[in-house]
Design a protein around this motif. Sequence first.
Motif: not given
Length: 654
Positions: A286-306, A533-539
Amino acid sequence: MATGPTVAADEGAVVVEVRRQQTDPGETGTVAHRSNASPPLALSSGTVLAAAYLVGVVLLAVWALWFGGAGWPLWLAVWLGVGALVAHRTDWFLGIAAGPAVGLFVVTMLLRLTPLLGVGIATPVLIVHLAIGVAVAVLLWRHDVLTLHARLVRPLRQILVASASALAGLVAVFAIVVVPGRWNIAWVTSGDSITSLMFSRYMFGDGGISPERTNPVPVPYSLVAAALAPGRDSIPPEEYLRHDLGQLAQLWILVLLGAAVLAGAVVVASRGTASWWVTTPLALVAGALPLSWFVAGNALQFGFFNAALACFLLLAGWLVYLRAEQYPVPAYVVLTLIITVLLGTWGPVAIVLGSVLLVLAGRNLRVLTSRVDVPRFILVIAATAQMVGYALFVTVPDFLREQGALSADGGIFTSTSNTAIAVGAALLVVAACARLQQGRSHVFAGVLALTGAGALLVVVFVLLRHAVPNPWGYYPAKFAWLLEALALVIILALIAQALSVRLDQVRSARVVLVAGGIVLVGSLAWQITPLGPENSAVSPIVEVWRKTGIAASGDAAELAMRFATPGEKNILVGYADPSTDAYVNSWSLQINTTDATDPIRISAYALDVTKIDDVCAAIGRFESGATIRTRNPDLEASLRAECSDQDFSVVLDG
C-alpha cells in the motif's frame, strides 16, 4: 469518571492503569501510564521536550526568514507538532492526518489575506507558522508527557510498518541526490508542471490569492508559491527558474512520501486482530503504490501536481474516517478541514469525501449534536460552517465560471472505463467479504458512499463530453484514476481487516489471502502503463536514477534554465533538435508573462520551430525585442524575408 486505579509492581516500576468512562459513545478507552519517576521528573521531561521543540522551530524560522533558506522544513515541523497535539487527545492515525490538514488550510486561507496586507507571501506564512509552533511548544509543556509518550512512542511498531515504504523511498531519493551524476531537475518539468509553476509565479507576484484572478484550484498553487517565496528576492533573475524548480521538486517529494505514509497507515489502522506477519506485506505494498508508476509516474509525466496533492488528501480523509468510530468529533472536524482543502485542490474529488462525511455524521449524529459539551458543539458548528461557506462562496462561483473547461481535452495517460469498472467492482466485492468476516459496518458504509459518489461523478464527467467523439477523455480518466488509487489502498486494508484471529491462525488461508490481494492490486494497477518505452513500469524513482523517461531531458532542462530568464525574450529555432527547441521555448516564451491570458502562451505550447510562419507569429506576439537563438547560419536570411515587419534580433551561437 475514574473507577479506581490499579497499582502493580513491575521490576521496580509503578504501573498505574486508569480506566475512564467517557460521556459519549465511541469514546471509551483504557489509558495506561508507566513511570519510573516521580511527577516532578515527568514535568521536567515535558519542559525539556517543549523547549527542544521551540528551539528547533525558532531556528528553522530564522533559517528561512533571515538566511533565505527553504520554508517547508518549518512547515513540516509545525504540522508534525499540531499532529502530535491531536494524537495526544486521540491517536497517531488522526494526528498524521490532522497536522497537514490544518497546515494546508492555514496556508490557503492566509494567502487570501496577504494581497490585502501588501506584505508579500514569505514573511506572513513563516511568521504565522512560527506563532503556531510557539503555541504548540506551550501546549506540549502543559500536557502530560507520559500520555504523549503512550500515543506516539508505544505504537512505534505501527508507525514504522506504516512508514516503511516511505522510508525506503526517502533513502532512494537521498542516494540520487548524493551520488554524483544521478540528480537532475528534468523529472519535475514535464507536462503541466510549467502551468503549475507559472500560475504559482502569478500568485507570488500578486502577493497571494488575488480576487481579480479566476483560480478554481488555488491550494496547489498556494503551496508552491509559499515554497518559492523564501530567499527568492536575494538571488539574481537568471537563477529564478532553477530556484523555483528546486522548490517544486522538494514539494513533489514531500507530497508523494507523505502519501506513502498515509497509505501504509490506512492498512495498519484496519488490521484489527490480524498478525503483523499479515499486516506488514500489505502495508508495504500500500505504501509503495503512491511511489509507483501508477500514481507518482503518471502524475509526474503529465505534471499533475494537484492530482498528487489530491491523492494525499484522499488517503488522509479515509484514514480519518477509519478512526471516526473511536473519535467521532475530532474525526468530523479534521475531515471537514480536509474537504475544504480538497475543494481548493480539485473540487470534484472533495464531493467524494463529502459523501463519506455524510456517513460519518449520520452514524454519529447524537454525539455531534450533543449540547452537553458546549465548546465541542461550537467546534462542530464552526467546522461545518467553514466547509459549507468555502463551498458556497468560493467553489461554486469558480465552478460556474469554469464549468466549460470540464469537457476539455488534454494530455493524459492511456486509460479505459473498463479499468475503473474493474477496480470499483473489486473494491465492492472485497468490502462485502470483509463485512461478512469482521462485521465493521462503518467501513462498509464508507466504501458504499465512496464508490457511489465516485461512479455518479464519473458519469457526470462523461455526459459533459457528450459532444466529442470519445466521451472517456481527460477529466473522466483523471478523476477515475485518483479514485482507483484510493480504492487499491482500501482493498489491501480490507484484506488486513478480514483476517480475523480465526483465519489468521490458518497459515494457508493467510498466505492465499495476502498473496492474492497483492496480485489483485498489482494487476489492476498495471492497467495504466507508461506511454514511452524508456519509462519504468515500476517507479519513477528508477527513471530518475537511470536518467531515462521523465528524467532523460537533463540537458534540455539546463538549456531552459539558461534561456528562460526574466527580462529576456528568447526563442530557440534551429539551436538543437526540434523537440529540444520546443521544450526550451515552452519555458522561455512565458517566463515574463504576468497573466494566463497573455497571447505569447499560445506560442509557448504550439510553436513549431520547423515552420517559419509559426516563428513569425511568436515574434509578433512578443510585439518587440524578441531574440532568436540559433546555430543555423542561414536562418536569419529566411526570417528577415518572412518576418520583415517584425522587430527581432538573431544571435548565432557556436
